[in-house]
Design a protein around this motif. Structure first.
Motif, mmCIF file in Angstrom:
data_model
loop_
_atom_site.group_PDB
_atom_site.id
_atom_site.type_symbol
_atom_site.label_atom_id
_atom_site.label_comp_id
_atom_site.label_asym_id
_atom_site.label_seq_id
_atom_site.Cartn_x
_atom_site.Cartn_y
_atom_site.Cartn_z
ATOM 1 N N HIS A 36 47.435 32.997 44.073
ATOM 2 C CA HIS A 36 46.405 33.412 45.034
ATOM 3 C C HIS A 36 46.469 34.921 45.273
ATOM 4 N N PHE A 37 47.677 35.453 45.439
ATOM 5 C CA PHE A 37 47.831 36.907 45.607
ATOM 6 C C PHE A 37 47.269 37.644 44.397
ATOM 7 N N ASN A 38 47.593 37.141 43.209
ATOM 8 C CA ASN A 38 47.148 37.783 41.983
ATOM 9 C C ASN A 38 45.627 37.797 41.894
ATOM 10 N N VAL A 61 44.179 40.493 44.277
ATOM 11 C CA VAL A 61 44.345 41.845 43.737
ATOM 12 C C VAL A 61 43.438 42.051 42.530
ATOM 13 N N THR A 62 43.248 41.018 41.717
ATOM 14 C CA THR A 62 42.360 41.116 40.558
ATOM 15 C C THR A 62 40.936 41.436 40.995
ATOM 16 N N ARG A 63 40.457 40.741 41.997
ATOM 17 C CA ARG A 63 39.101 41.002 42.489
ATOM 18 C C ARG A 63 38.973 42.419 43.013
ATOM 19 N N PHE A 64 39.997 42.882 43.736
ATOM 20 C CA PHE A 64 39.955 44.246 44.255
ATOM 21 C C PHE A 64 39.996 45.263 43.119
ATOM 22 N N ALA A 65 40.835 44.989 42.114
ATOM 23 C CA ALA A 65 40.955 45.906 40.984
ATOM 24 C C ALA A 65 39.641 46.041 40.231
ATOM 25 N N LEU A 73 51.244 45.517 41.377
ATOM 26 C CA LEU A 73 51.605 44.245 41.991
ATOM 27 C C LEU A 73 52.940 43.798 41.406
ATOM 28 N N ARG A 74 53.925 43.631 42.279
ATOM 29 C CA ARG A 74 55.261 43.233 41.838
ATOM 30 C C ARG A 74 55.680 41.944 42.535
ATOM 31 N N GLN A 75 56.464 41.161 41.835
ATOM 32 C CA GLN A 75 57.100 39.980 42.407
ATOM 33 C C GLN A 75 58.589 40.085 42.113
ATOM 34 N N GLY A 76 59.346 40.432 43.134
ATOM 35 C CA GLY A 76 60.751 40.717 42.903
ATOM 36 C C GLY A 76 60.884 41.960 42.037
ATOM 37 N N LEU A 128 53.784 42.564 37.789
ATOM 38 C CA LEU A 128 52.726 41.679 37.317
ATOM 39 C C LEU A 128 51.447 42.429 36.984
ATOM 40 N N MET A 129 51.254 43.575 37.630
ATOM 41 C CA MET A 129 50.024 44.323 37.415
ATOM 42 C C MET A 129 50.282 45.797 37.665
ATOM 43 N N ASP A 130 49.828 46.633 36.759
ATOM 44 C CA ASP A 130 49.979 48.083 36.909
ATOM 45 C C ASP A 130 48.704 48.727 36.374
ATOM 46 N N LEU A 131 47.815 49.113 37.278
ATOM 47 C CA LEU A 131 46.505 49.630 36.903
ATOM 48 C C LEU A 131 46.332 51.048 37.427
ATOM 49 N N PRO A 132 46.510 52.047 36.565
ATOM 50 C CA PRO A 132 46.292 53.434 36.998
ATOM 51 C C PRO A 132 44.852 53.661 37.438
ATOM 52 N N ALA A 133 44.661 54.649 38.271
ATOM 53 C CA ALA A 133 43.320 54.945 38.794
ATOM 54 C C ALA A 133 42.360 55.366 37.699
#
Length: 238
Positions: free
Chosen positions: A42-44, A47-51, A67-70, A74-79
């Protein structure tokens, strides 16, 4: 005076929000929470929709999303990533390599985005991301327009992949019809439906796409040839 919980920030201009131990003392609706993997999904998705929604902003206005989990990233999207690059990062090249851009303006309405080749279809409509004035929405009428544009190109029960950005004058849309703002109501829904259907249909037509026929499964044997029956009838009298 000093505000509790607020500290000076010496980094780059902007807003940084950090939440720790959100449900440490009083877990809200804890018994309704699912497994950690399900909640992380759900978190992913959020963040996907926002990205995707911020891809239409100028590069200097987009945040760098991580987006990190521990210890896992999970996700690294530069501007600097544009729409197509973001889709590739989020969904892989098997999706991004099959996308076609669309863009059309009609009567104060503006539609832009990416639609996929029919061969990239899915079993559900989860891969149809629709944004109205930058906000992600789920609208059956808009999804119907997408599916109708692919009629005859994909099998019944399958759903096309699309990333659409619709800009509507604020006076022409009501965003307060759903508590979570996930649904909207248009003053002229037929015009919106026509714009989406027509834009996608025209774009797919320019690609000269044909229905993707899937071969029947090969069971490793051929059916027996039909038997031949010979009837030996007596000759008719002259």
């Amino acid at each position: 005076g000093r505000v509790e919980g607020v500290e000076p920030w010496l980094g780059t201009p902007g807003t940084r929000v950090e939440v720790k131990h959100l449900f440490y003392n009083a877990p809200v609706r804890r018994r309704f929470l699912k497994t950690p993997a399900a909640e992380m999904a759900h978190f992913n998705e959020v963040v996907t929709r926002f990205a995707l929604s911020i891809s239409a902003l100028p590069g200097d206005k987009r945040p760098h999303l991580v987006l990190r989990q521990g210890k896992r990233t999970l996700m690294d999207l530069p501007a600097s990533l544009g729409m197509l690059d973001r889709v590739e990062k989020l969904f892989g090249p098997e999706v991004s390599n099959q996308l076609h851009s669309i863009g059309q303006t009609r009567g104060g309405l503006r539609l832009s985005g990416l639609v996929a080749d029919p061969a990239c279809d899915r079993g559900t409509a989860r891969m149809q991301y629709i944004f109205v004035n930058g906000r992600h929405v789920k609208d059956r009428s808009l999804q119907h327009a997408i599916n109708e544009a692919y009629r005859g190109l994909i099998m019944v029960g399958r759903h096309p992949v699309a990333f659409l950005f619709l800009e509507v004058p604020p006076s022409e849309v009501d965003v307060n019809v759903h508590p979570a703002k996930s649904e909207v109501r248009f003053n002229d829904p037929h015009a919106i439906h026509s714009l989406i259907f027509g834009s996608i249909k025209d774009r797919l037509s320019r690609e000269q796409l044909v229905p993707a026929l899937k071969p029947a499964p090969d069971f490793g044997f051929l059916p027996p040839p039909p038997t031949q029956t010979v009837l030996d009838l007596p000759a008719l009298p002259e």
